[in-house]
Write a protein that holds these residues in place. Structure first.
Motif, PDB file in Angstrom:
ATOM      1  N   ASN A  75       0.817  -1.209   0.000  1.00  0.00           N
ATOM      2  CA  ASN A  75       0.000   0.000   0.000  1.00  0.00           C
ATOM      3  C   ASN A  75       0.855   1.265   0.000  1.00  0.00           C
ATOM      4  O   ASN A  75       0.450   2.298  -0.548  1.00  0.00           O
ATOM      5  CB  ASN A  75      -0.953   0.008   1.201  1.00  0.00           C
ATOM      6  CG  ASN A  75      -0.198  -0.063   2.521  1.00  0.00           C
ATOM      7  OD1 ASN A  75       0.967  -0.457   2.558  1.00  0.00           O
ATOM      8  ND2 ASN A  75      -0.851   0.302   3.604  1.00  0.00           N
ATOM      9  N   CYS A 116       1.043   4.430  -2.823  1.00  0.00           N
ATOM     10  CA  CYS A 116       0.370   5.508  -2.087  1.00  0.00           C
ATOM     11  C   CYS A 116      -0.033   6.659  -2.988  1.00  0.00           C
ATOM     12  O   CYS A 116      -0.866   7.496  -2.595  1.00  0.00           O
ATOM     13  CB  CYS A 116       1.271   6.025  -0.964  1.00  0.00           C
ATOM     14  SG  CYS A 116       2.857   6.668  -1.520  1.00  0.00           S
ATOM     15  N   LEU A 174      -4.726   3.860   3.612  1.00  0.00           N
ATOM     16  CA  LEU A 174      -3.400   3.348   3.955  1.00  0.00           C
ATOM     17  C   LEU A 174      -3.349   2.855   5.402  1.00  0.00           C
ATOM     18  O   LEU A 174      -2.465   2.076   5.763  1.00  0.00           O
ATOM     19  CB  LEU A 174      -2.349   4.446   3.756  1.00  0.00           C
ATOM     20  CG  LEU A 174      -2.187   5.008   2.336  1.00  0.00           C
ATOM     21  CD1 LEU A 174      -1.152   6.117   2.334  1.00  0.00           C
ATOM     22  CD2 LEU A 174      -1.807   3.909   1.373  1.00  0.00           C
TER      23      LEU A 174
END
Length: 316
Positions: A161, A165, A314
Motif C-alpha cells: 500500500n 500511495c 493506507l
C-alpha cells in the motif's frame, strides 16, 4: 674580364639611363568610371533546402525535450539516493483540473530553464509521513503533478500500500508537460528529509517543516498572528501529540477541544497545515477514538475531504 659601357662622356656629362619605374605596366582603372553593378537576381528557394530546415527544427525540438528529461533525472543521480532499487518504481500521472490560485513556483522553487521542478522526499516506511501524503493530494488539485515512488537499497521491503500511495501506474506524458514533480523515496532515515534544489540547498528535515513548505506551494497568505498560531499548532502536534507522553497528549486534546469549540478549524474558518498535521498525528497515535466531542466533529470534517479519505485507506 667584363666590358662596361661608359656612363659619362668626355666633357663630364652623365648619361641619363632610362630605368623602369615599375615591374608590370597596368592600365589606370580610375580614369574611366566603371559601369554600375547590376542588382543580383533573386534566387528561388530550393524545396530540398526548405525540407532540410524543417527537419533541423524538428530535431532541435526533440533535443530540447530530451534535455528536459535528462536535467530532471540528473537531480536524482546527483544525490546519495541514486542507488535505489529500480525494480520497485511506481509512477503515476495525476491529471487534475488546474486552478488559477496556485503559488508562483518559479519564485518559490527557483527558475530552472528546461528542467522539471522536482520535490524529493526521503521517508522511513516504518513511520510514514501521512501529512505529506495528504498535502500531495492537495497539490494535485492545483497543479499537474508527476508523482513517483521509489525504494532505497537501505530498506529491505516496503508494504504494497505504501508503494502505491500515489495511485496505480498510468500512461505518462513527457516531463516538460508537468508543472511539478513529487518524488517519494522510502529510505532508512531517522526523520523525513526533503530537497528540491540539489546544488544550492541543504535538506529540510522533519515532517512539520516539510509540511509547512509544501503547504506554502498552495499559495495561501496569512498575517503574522495567524502564521504564528499555525506554526504553534504544527509544533504541538509533532512534539507533544505525536511524540509526547500520554499526559501531554491529553493536554493537547483539551486545548484542541477548546479551540474547535470557537471555530470550525484549528486556526480560523478554513483548512490550514495545522489541521493536516494534527489529524495525521491523531491517526498515527491511536488517540482518535478517545478524543473529545469537538475534536471528533472536526476529524469527521477532515475525513469528508478527498485528500484525507485517500490516506485513510493506507491505515487499514
Amino acid at each position: 674580364m667584363y666590358r662596361v659601357k661608359p656612363f659619362h662622356r668626355r666633357g663630364g656629362e652623365v648619361l641619363a639611363e632610362q630605368l623602369p619605374t615599375c615591374m608590370y605596366r597596368l592600365p589606370n582603372l580610375h580614369r574611366r568610371s566603371a559601369p554600375a553593378a547590376a542588382p543580383p537576381a533573386q534566387e528561388e528557394v530550393d524545396p530540398s533546402l526548405q525540407a532540410l530546415e524543417s527537419r533541423q527544427e524538428e530535431i532541435l525540438k526533440r533535443l530540447y525535450e530530451l534535455k528536459s528529461a535528462v536535467d530532471g533525472l540528473s537531480k536524482m543521480i546527483q544525490t546519495p539516493d541514486a542507488d535505489f532499487d529500480v525494480t520497485n518504481i511506481i509512477q503515476t500521472d495525476v491529471c487534475s483540473p488546474l486552478t488559477t490560485h496556485g503559488a508562483d513556483l518559479d519564485l518559490m522553487l527557483g527558475k530552472d530553464y528546461g528542467a522539471l521542478k522536482d520535490i524529493v522526499i526521503n521517508a522511513n516506511p516504518s513511520l510514514p509521513p501521512l501529512s505529506l501524503l495528504v498535502l500531495h493530494s492537495l497539490l494535485c488539485e492545483r497543479y499537474k503533478i508527476l508523482s513517483a515512488v521509489h525504494t532505497h537499497s537501505s530498506v529491505e521491503s516496503v508494504p504494497e500500500n505504501l508503494l502505491k500511495c500515489f495511485g496505480e501506474q498510468t500512461k505518462k506524458q513527457p516531463r516538460h508537460e508537468y508543472q511539478l514533480g513529487f518524488t517519494l523515496i522510502w529510505k532508512d532515515v531517522p526523520k523525513p528529509q526533503m530537497k528540491f534544489s540539489i546544488q544550492t540547498m541543504c535538506p529540510i528535515e522533519g515532517e512539520g517543516n516539510i509540511a509547512r513548505f509544501v503547504f506554502s506551494l498552495l499559495g495561501q497568505k496569512y498575517n503574522a498572528v495567524t502564521s504564528t498560531l499555525i506554526d504553534s499548532w504544527v509544533d504541538t502536534a509533532i512534539f507533544q501529540l505525536k511524540e509526547g507522553s500520554s499526559k501531554e497528549r491529553g493536554a493537547v486534546l483539551r486545548s484542541m477541544n477548546a479551540a474547535l469549540g470557537k471555530t470550525a478549524w484549528l486556526v480560523g474558518n478554513e483548512l490550514t497545515v495545522a489541521d493536516v498535521v494534527a489529524w495525521c498525528a491523531l491517526q498515527q497515535t491511536g488517540s482518535a477514538n478517545t478524543a473529545p466531542a469537538n475534536v471528533q466533529k472536526w476529524m469527521k470534517s477532515c475525513e469528508n475531504l478527498a485528500p484525507f479519505s485517500s490516506v485513510m485507506k493506507l491505515l487499514k
